[in-house]
Design a protein around this motif. Structure first.
Motif, PDB file in Angstrom:
ATOM      1  N   GLU A 214       0.826  -1.200   0.000  1.00  0.00           N
ATOM      2  CA  GLU A 214       0.000   0.000   0.000  1.00  0.00           C
ATOM      3  C   GLU A 214       0.870   1.263   0.000  1.00  0.00           C
ATOM      4  OE1 GLU A 214      -2.787  -0.364   3.165  1.00  0.00           O
ATOM      5  OE2 GLU A 214      -3.902  -1.983   2.216  1.00  0.00           O
ATOM      6  N   THR A 215       1.058   1.907   1.145  1.00  0.00           N
ATOM      7  CA  THR A 215       1.727   3.212   1.142  1.00  0.00           C
ATOM      8  C   THR A 215       3.122   3.198   1.755  1.00  0.00           C
ATOM      9  OG1 THR A 215       0.715   3.771   3.275  1.00  0.00           O
ATOM     10  CG2 THR A 215      -0.479   4.418   1.268  1.00  0.00           C
ATOM     11  N   HIS A 216       3.668   2.021   2.059  1.00  0.00           N
ATOM     12  CA  HIS A 216       4.997   1.998   2.679  1.00  0.00           C
ATOM     13  C   HIS A 216       5.829   0.859   2.111  1.00  0.00           C
ATOM     14  CE1 HIS A 216       2.751  -0.930   5.136  1.00  0.00           C
ATOM     15  NE2 HIS A 216       3.925  -1.500   5.349  1.00  0.00           N
ATOM     16  N   ALA A 217       7.144   1.071   2.155  1.00  0.00           N
ATOM     17  CA  ALA A 217       8.075   0.060   1.661  1.00  0.00           C
ATOM     18  C   ALA A 217       8.364  -0.954   2.752  1.00  0.00           C
ATOM     19  CB  ALA A 217       9.377   0.722   1.206  1.00  0.00           C
ATOM     20  N   PHE A 218       8.563  -2.216   2.324  1.00  0.00           N
ATOM     21  CA  PHE A 218       9.000  -3.225   3.271  1.00  0.00           C
ATOM     22  C   PHE A 218      10.423  -2.916   3.716  1.00  0.00           C
ATOM     23  CE2 PHE A 218       5.660  -6.006   1.445  1.00  0.00           C
ATOM     24  CZ  PHE A 218       5.087  -6.426   2.631  1.00  0.00           C
ATOM     25  N   ILE A 219      10.660  -2.956   5.014  1.00  0.00           N
ATOM     26  CA  ILE A 219      12.013  -2.842   5.554  1.00  0.00           C
ATOM     27  C   ILE A 219      12.461  -4.256   5.906  1.00  0.00           C
ATOM     28  CG2 ILE A 219      13.472  -1.818   7.328  1.00  0.00           C
ATOM     29  CD1 ILE A 219      12.242   0.172   5.360  1.00  0.00           C
ATOM     30  N   VAL A 220      13.556  -4.696   5.291  1.00  0.00           N
ATOM     31  CA  VAL A 220      13.964  -6.096   5.442  1.00  0.00           C
ATOM     32  C   VAL A 220      15.275  -6.192   6.208  1.00  0.00           C
ATOM     33  CG1 VAL A 220      12.774  -6.799   3.333  1.00  0.00           C
ATOM     34  CG2 VAL A 220      15.151  -6.094   3.207  1.00  0.00           C
ATOM     35  N   ASN A 221      15.421  -7.302   6.934  1.00  0.00           N
ATOM     36  CA  ASN A 221      16.652  -7.659   7.637  1.00  0.00           C
ATOM     37  C   ASN A 221      17.077  -9.029   7.121  1.00  0.00           C
ATOM     38  OD1 ASN A 221      16.193  -5.348   9.347  1.00  0.00           O
ATOM     39  ND2 ASN A 221      14.744  -6.610  10.514  1.00  0.00           N
ATOM     40  N   LYS A 222      18.240  -9.118   6.506  1.00  0.00           N
ATOM     41  CA  LYS A 222      18.634 -10.374   5.864  1.00  0.00           C
ATOM     42  C   LYS A 222      20.079 -10.730   6.196  1.00  0.00           C
ATOM     43  CE  LYS A 222      15.513 -10.509   1.888  1.00  0.00           C
ATOM     44  NZ  LYS A 222      14.903 -11.826   2.206  1.00  0.00           N
ATOM     45  N   ASP A 223      20.325 -12.044   6.240  1.00  0.00           N
ATOM     46  CA  ASP A 223      21.689 -12.554   6.342  1.00  0.00           C
ATOM     47  C   ASP A 223      22.333 -12.464   4.964  1.00  0.00           C
ATOM     48  OD1 ASP A 223      21.598 -13.217   9.048  1.00  0.00           O
ATOM     49  OD2 ASP A 223      20.639 -15.137   8.635  1.00  0.00           O
ATOM     50  N   VAL A 224      23.497 -11.847   4.896  1.00  0.00           N
ATOM     51  CA  VAL A 224      24.221 -11.702   3.636  1.00  0.00           C
ATOM     52  C   VAL A 224      25.494 -12.550   3.718  1.00  0.00           C
ATOM     53  CG1 VAL A 224      25.368 -10.115   2.055  1.00  0.00           C
ATOM     54  CG2 VAL A 224      23.312  -9.389   3.288  1.00  0.00           C
ATOM     55  N   LYS A 225      25.669 -13.427   2.757  1.00  0.00           N
ATOM     56  CA  LYS A 225      26.826 -14.311   2.737  1.00  0.00           C
ATOM     57  C   LYS A 225      27.920 -13.733   1.846  1.00  0.00           C
ATOM     58  CE  LYS A 225      28.247 -19.045   1.697  1.00  0.00           C
ATOM     59  NZ  LYS A 225      27.841 -20.372   1.188  1.00  0.00           N
ATOM     60  N   PHE A 226      29.158 -13.716   2.346  1.00  0.00           N
ATOM     61  CA  PHE A 226      30.304 -13.360   1.515  1.00  0.00           C
ATOM     62  C   PHE A 226      31.464 -14.257   1.940  1.00  0.00           C
ATOM     63  CE2 PHE A 226      30.500 -10.713   5.229  1.00  0.00           C
ATOM     64  CZ  PHE A 226      31.836 -10.591   5.547  1.00  0.00           C
ATOM     65  N   SER A 227      32.095 -14.873   0.932  1.00  0.00           N
ATOM     66  CA  SER A 227      33.135 -15.869   1.178  1.00  0.00           C
ATOM     67  C   SER A 227      32.543 -16.953   2.065  1.00  0.00           C
ATOM     68  CB  SER A 227      34.361 -15.197   1.807  1.00  0.00           C
ATOM     69  OG  SER A 227      35.421 -16.113   1.908  1.00  0.00           O
ATOM     70  N   ASP A 228      33.151 -17.244   3.211  1.00  0.00           N
ATOM     71  CA  ASP A 228      32.629 -18.264   4.130  1.00  0.00           C
ATOM     72  C   ASP A 228      31.949 -17.633   5.331  1.00  0.00           C
ATOM     73  OD1 ASP A 228      33.624 -20.361   2.553  1.00  0.00           O
ATOM     74  OD2 ASP A 228      35.608 -20.205   3.483  1.00  0.00           O
ATOM     75  N   ASN A 229      31.676 -16.363   5.252  1.00  0.00           N
ATOM     76  CA  ASN A 229      31.112 -15.633   6.386  1.00  0.00           C
ATOM     77  C   ASN A 229      29.681 -15.190   6.096  1.00  0.00           C
ATOM     78  OD1 ASN A 229      33.690 -15.634   7.799  1.00  0.00           O
ATOM     79  ND2 ASN A 229      34.350 -14.120   6.270  1.00  0.00           N
ATOM     80  N   VAL A 230      28.965 -14.879   7.174  1.00  0.00           N
ATOM     81  CA  VAL A 230      27.594 -14.369   7.071  1.00  0.00           C
ATOM     82  C   VAL A 230      27.467 -13.165   8.000  1.00  0.00           C
ATOM     83  CG1 VAL A 230      25.150 -14.841   7.477  1.00  0.00           C
ATOM     84  CG2 VAL A 230      26.602 -16.607   6.489  1.00  0.00           C
ATOM     85  N   CYS A 231      26.867 -12.104   7.497  1.00  0.00           N
ATOM     86  CA  CYS A 231      26.613 -10.932   8.341  1.00  0.00           C
ATOM     87  C   CYS A 231      25.160 -10.514   8.179  1.00  0.00           C
ATOM     88  CB  CYS A 231      27.557  -9.786   8.004  1.00  0.00           C
ATOM     89  SG  CYS A 231      27.493  -9.273   6.270  1.00  0.00           S
ATOM     90  N   LYS A 232      24.613  -9.950   9.233  1.00  0.00           N
ATOM     91  CA  LYS A 232      23.207  -9.544   9.233  1.00  0.00           C
ATOM     92  C   LYS A 232      23.094  -8.068   8.842  1.00  0.00           C
ATOM     93  CE  LYS A 232      18.908 -10.793  10.549  1.00  0.00           C
ATOM     94  NZ  LYS A 232      18.249 -12.070  10.226  1.00  0.00           N
ATOM     95  N   PHE A 233      22.320  -7.808   7.788  1.00  0.00           N
ATOM     96  CA  PHE A 233      22.076  -6.432   7.350  1.00  0.00           C
ATOM     97  C   PHE A 233      20.664  -6.029   7.759  1.00  0.00           C
ATOM     98  CE2 PHE A 233      26.015  -6.143   5.439  1.00  0.00           C
ATOM     99  CZ  PHE A 233      26.182  -4.935   4.771  1.00  0.00           C
ATOM    100  N   TYR A 234      20.592  -4.929   8.504  1.00  0.00           N
ATOM    101  CA  TYR A 234      19.319  -4.464   9.039  1.00  0.00           C
ATOM    102  C   TYR A 234      18.817  -3.220   8.313  1.00  0.00           C
ATOM    103  CZ  TYR A 234      19.725  -7.572  13.098  1.00  0.00           C
ATOM    104  OH  TYR A 234      19.807  -8.676  13.924  1.00  0.00           O
TER     105      TYR A 234
END
Length: 396
Positions: A214-234
């Protein structure tokens, strides 16, 4: 075959002011004027938005030049992602700025395999993740040392196959999207359904829209993988690819908004279609397995890099075109052609709009004339009836 004298020039048919036309004969020999020139083989092209860039000391890693910025002291730079220019172990440890300050991280144009000279050096980087109360940021600032930009043009591939793809988006070689105004905008309920566009080093131009309700964008929090590591992007926004009903895509061939190599692309909102006007809304930092993009709002990116909100470089399209020199203070043939094509496109659009306006006004006037004629006919009928009634009364 008769011998002749061959003279080369950049553009035939144009005689500069104060100069005379080439002679038709030199002595007994006729003159053959041809278009052509000779340049040094080193790459002197100006950098463009969406160009492939990466650290000089790596052979395969690359990302995308997002957007140009003005720096203090008349210096120039551009923004990309921190993970494009910094090693993974440095990113994971969270000390990217310390790494940048203690190492000269030189950046090269990765679209040129023989490039040996850098185009800039990393001056600042931010890789902030894992804090639930903060917007995660993955960004780097590179100060330019060569090949300074002169326009807000995108590095677009105009091969035949790509022309058709770009044409479906509503663009062409005479109506190309550019980012010359240096303006940014925030996502709101008024613009949330506007189309978005980016130019990446891997996928070129792609269109998308914000994932929203409707009138707002979804704000997402996702695990991002790079190389053998994972970091959480909020607190990221998600851009999904835009596909028209006429496109015959299957689930497996669904085109992504970004892919690997597009990190660092600026994401722009199309605020006006004819002519195309863009405003920057964010930085593309990661791709999902289903082809969407994690985008960090541009104000958070600039703030993390210590840059003011009005730092994005501005270009005047006409001035930028005439400043593109051929090395001797003139205008290059390519630049002149592009400028004339744009002028022709603008004139065509104005004429089309004028014709539509004339047709609309003509139809409106025709409708009014018809109404007036009907009213006059009604008045004539009433006049004849009144005359008949008066005649009848006089007889009686």
């Amino acid at each position: 075959m008769c011998p002749c004298v061959v003279i080369h020039c950049r553009v035939k048919g144009i005689v500069p002011f104060g100069e005379s036309p080439f002679p038709t004969k030199i002595g007994e020999f006729p003159v053959d004027v041809r278009e052509g020139y000779c340049d040094f083989a080193s790459n002197q092209d100006k950098l463009q938005l969406g160009q492939k860039i990466g650290p000089m000391n790596t052979q395969f890693d690359f990302g995308t030049l997002g957007g140009f910025v003005d720096l203090p002291g008349s210096r120039k730079g551009f923004i990309t992602c921190a993970h494009v220019v910094c090693p993974n172990d440095i990113l994971q440890n969270g000390n990217v700025q310390n790494f940048v300050e203690n190492n000269e991280v030189m950046i090269a144009d990765k679209s040129i395999t023989t490039q040996r000279e850098p185009v800039g050096m990393v001056k600042k980087a931010a890789f902030q993740f894992g804090e639930e109360t903060q917007v995660s940021v993955d960004a780097a600032l590179i100060e330019l040392c060569s090949r300074f930009p002169e326009s807000g043009n995108f590095a677009i591939d105009w091969t035949q196959d790509n022309k058709e793809k770009i044409r479906k988006m509503g663009f062409s070689e005479t109506n190309v999207p550019t980012f010359s105004n240096g303006e940014t905008t925030s996502i709101s309920s008024d613009n949330i359904r506007n189309d978005l566009i980016k130019c990446g080093a891997a996928t070129g131009l792609t269109l998308g829209r914000l994932r929203s309700m409707e009138t707002h964008a979804f704000i997402v929090n996702k695990d991002v993988k790079f190389s053998d590591n994972v970091c959480k992007f909020y607190h990221q926004m998600e851009v999904i690819p835009l596909v028209y009903p006429s496109d015959n895509f299957t689930v497996k061939s669904f085109p992504p908004f970004i892919t690997h190599g597009d990190s660092g692309s600026f994401v722009f909102m199309i605020v006006h279609n004819s002519p195309v006007i863009l405003k920057c809304v964010g930085l593309a930092v990661a791709v999902t397995s289903y082809g969407s993009c994690l985008m960090t709002p541009v104000d958070k990116v600039l703030s993390a890099l210590g840059l003011p909100s009005d730092c994005l470089m501005k270009f005047n399209p006409s001035e930028a075109a005439f400043n593109t020199s051929n090395g001797q203070g003139g205008v290059s043939e390519e630049t002149l052609t592009r400028l004339l094509q744009r002028m022709q496109s603008n004139i065509s659009q104005e004429l089309a709009a004028l014709e539509d306006n004339i047709n609309s006004r003509t139809a409106e006037l025709a409708g009014r004339v018809s109404m007036i004629e009907q009213e006059m006919e009604e008045q004539r009928k009433e006049s004849r009836i009144l005359s008949w009634f008066n005649s009848l009364c006089s007889i009686m």
